[in-house]
Design a protein around this motif. Structure first.
Motif, mmCIF file in Angstrom:
data_model
loop_
_atom_site.group_PDB
_atom_site.id
_atom_site.type_symbol
_atom_site.label_atom_id
_atom_site.label_comp_id
_atom_site.label_asym_id
_atom_site.label_seq_id
_atom_site.Cartn_x
_atom_site.Cartn_y
_atom_site.Cartn_z
ATOM 1 N N LYS A 247 -37.536 28.151 35.733
ATOM 2 C CA LYS A 247 -37.184 27.438 36.967
ATOM 3 C C LYS A 247 -38.233 26.379 37.285
ATOM 4 O O LYS A 247 -37.896 25.259 37.660
ATOM 5 C CB LYS A 247 -37.054 28.428 38.127
ATOM 6 N N ARG A 248 -39.496 26.726 37.138
ATOM 7 C CA ARG A 248 -40.565 25.760 37.418
ATOM 8 C C ARG A 248 -40.541 24.606 36.432
ATOM 9 O O ARG A 248 -40.736 23.455 36.810
ATOM 10 C CB ARG A 248 -41.922 26.454 37.400
ATOM 11 N N ALA B 57 -37.919 23.500 34.805
ATOM 12 C CA ALA B 57 -36.739 22.686 35.107
ATOM 13 C C ALA B 57 -36.988 21.784 36.308
ATOM 14 O O ALA B 57 -36.592 20.607 36.301
ATOM 15 C CB ALA B 57 -35.533 23.581 35.362
ATOM 16 N N SER B 58 -37.658 22.292 37.335
ATOM 17 C CA SER B 58 -37.930 21.458 38.513
ATOM 18 C C SER B 58 -38.910 20.341 38.167
ATOM 19 O O SER B 58 -38.779 19.222 38.664
ATOM 20 C CB SER B 58 -38.444 22.298 39.673
ATOM 21 N N ILE C 223 -39.229 18.876 35.165
ATOM 22 C CA ILE C 223 -38.464 17.897 34.381
ATOM 23 C C ILE C 223 -37.576 17.070 35.293
ATOM 24 O O ILE C 223 -37.472 15.847 35.129
ATOM 25 C CB ILE C 223 -37.645 18.607 33.277
ATOM 26 N N ARG C 224 -36.944 17.712 36.268
ATOM 27 C CA ARG C 224 -36.100 16.991 37.227
ATOM 28 C C ARG C 224 -36.925 15.942 37.974
ATOM 29 O O ARG C 224 -36.497 14.798 38.151
ATOM 30 C CB ARG C 224 -35.454 17.953 38.218
ATOM 31 N N LYS C 225 -38.132 16.326 38.376
ATOM 32 C CA LYS C 225 -39.019 15.408 39.092
ATOM 33 C C LYS C 225 -39.381 14.215 38.211
ATOM 34 O O LYS C 225 -39.362 13.072 38.655
ATOM 35 C CB LYS C 225 -40.284 16.167 39.521
ATOM 36 N N TRP C 226 -39.711 14.478 36.933
ATOM 37 C CA TRP C 226 -40.039 13.398 36.010
ATOM 38 C C TRP C 226 -38.850 12.449 35.818
ATOM 39 O O TRP C 226 -39.028 11.237 35.775
ATOM 40 C CB TRP C 226 -40.449 13.962 34.657
ATOM 41 N N LEU C 227 -37.656 13.021 35.674
ATOM 42 C CA LEU C 227 -36.476 12.189 35.480
ATOM 43 C C LEU C 227 -36.209 11.309 36.701
ATOM 44 O O LEU C 227 -35.852 10.136 36.563
ATOM 45 C CB LEU C 227 -35.255 13.059 35.169
ATOM 46 N N GLU C 228 -36.389 11.871 37.887
ATOM 47 C CA GLU C 228 -36.194 11.089 39.111
ATOM 48 C C GLU C 228 -37.214 9.955 39.190
ATOM 49 O O GLU C 228 -36.871 8.821 39.542
ATOM 50 C CB GLU C 228 -36.295 11.991 40.339
ATOM 51 N N GLN C 229 -38.465 10.225 38.835
ATOM 52 C CA GLN C 229 -39.488 9.193 38.840
ATOM 53 C C GLN C 229 -39.160 8.112 37.814
ATOM 54 O O GLN C 229 -39.343 6.919 38.062
ATOM 55 C CB GLN C 229 -40.861 9.789 38.551
ATOM 56 N N GLU D 255 -36.178 7.274 36.712
ATOM 57 C CA GLU D 255 -35.056 6.478 37.213
ATOM 58 C C GLU D 255 -35.527 5.457 38.233
ATOM 59 O O GLU D 255 -35.081 4.304 38.224
ATOM 60 C CB GLU D 255 -33.997 7.383 37.829
#
Length: 63
Positions: free
Chosen positions: A44-45, A47-48, A50-56, A58
């Motif tokens: 879970k950590r 994944a969160s 990676i999600r943060k990196w992808l948002e940055q 974008e």
């Protein structure tokens, strides 16, 4: 006529290997459940993060 043995009676090679490994390491179901719980939290950590990196990424590509 040759009889075909039932696969239900024979454990798979992978299962046999896992049982041997459990015996060597002193595996206990209680410890296994604990490790699975800990690894699920790690997933879970990760994944969160990676999600943060992808948002940055974008945001940086949009600019």
């Amino acid at each position: 006529m040759k009889k075909i043995s039932s696969r239900e009676n024979k454990p798979s090679p992978f299962l046999r290997l896992m049982k041997k490994g459990h015996g060597k390491t002193g595996y206990k179901a209680k410890n296994g459940k604990f490790l699975m719980t800990m690894s699920e939290d790690s997933h879970k950590r990760i994944a969160s993060l990676i999600r943060k990196w992808l948002e940055q990424d974008e945001k940086n590509n949009a600019e």
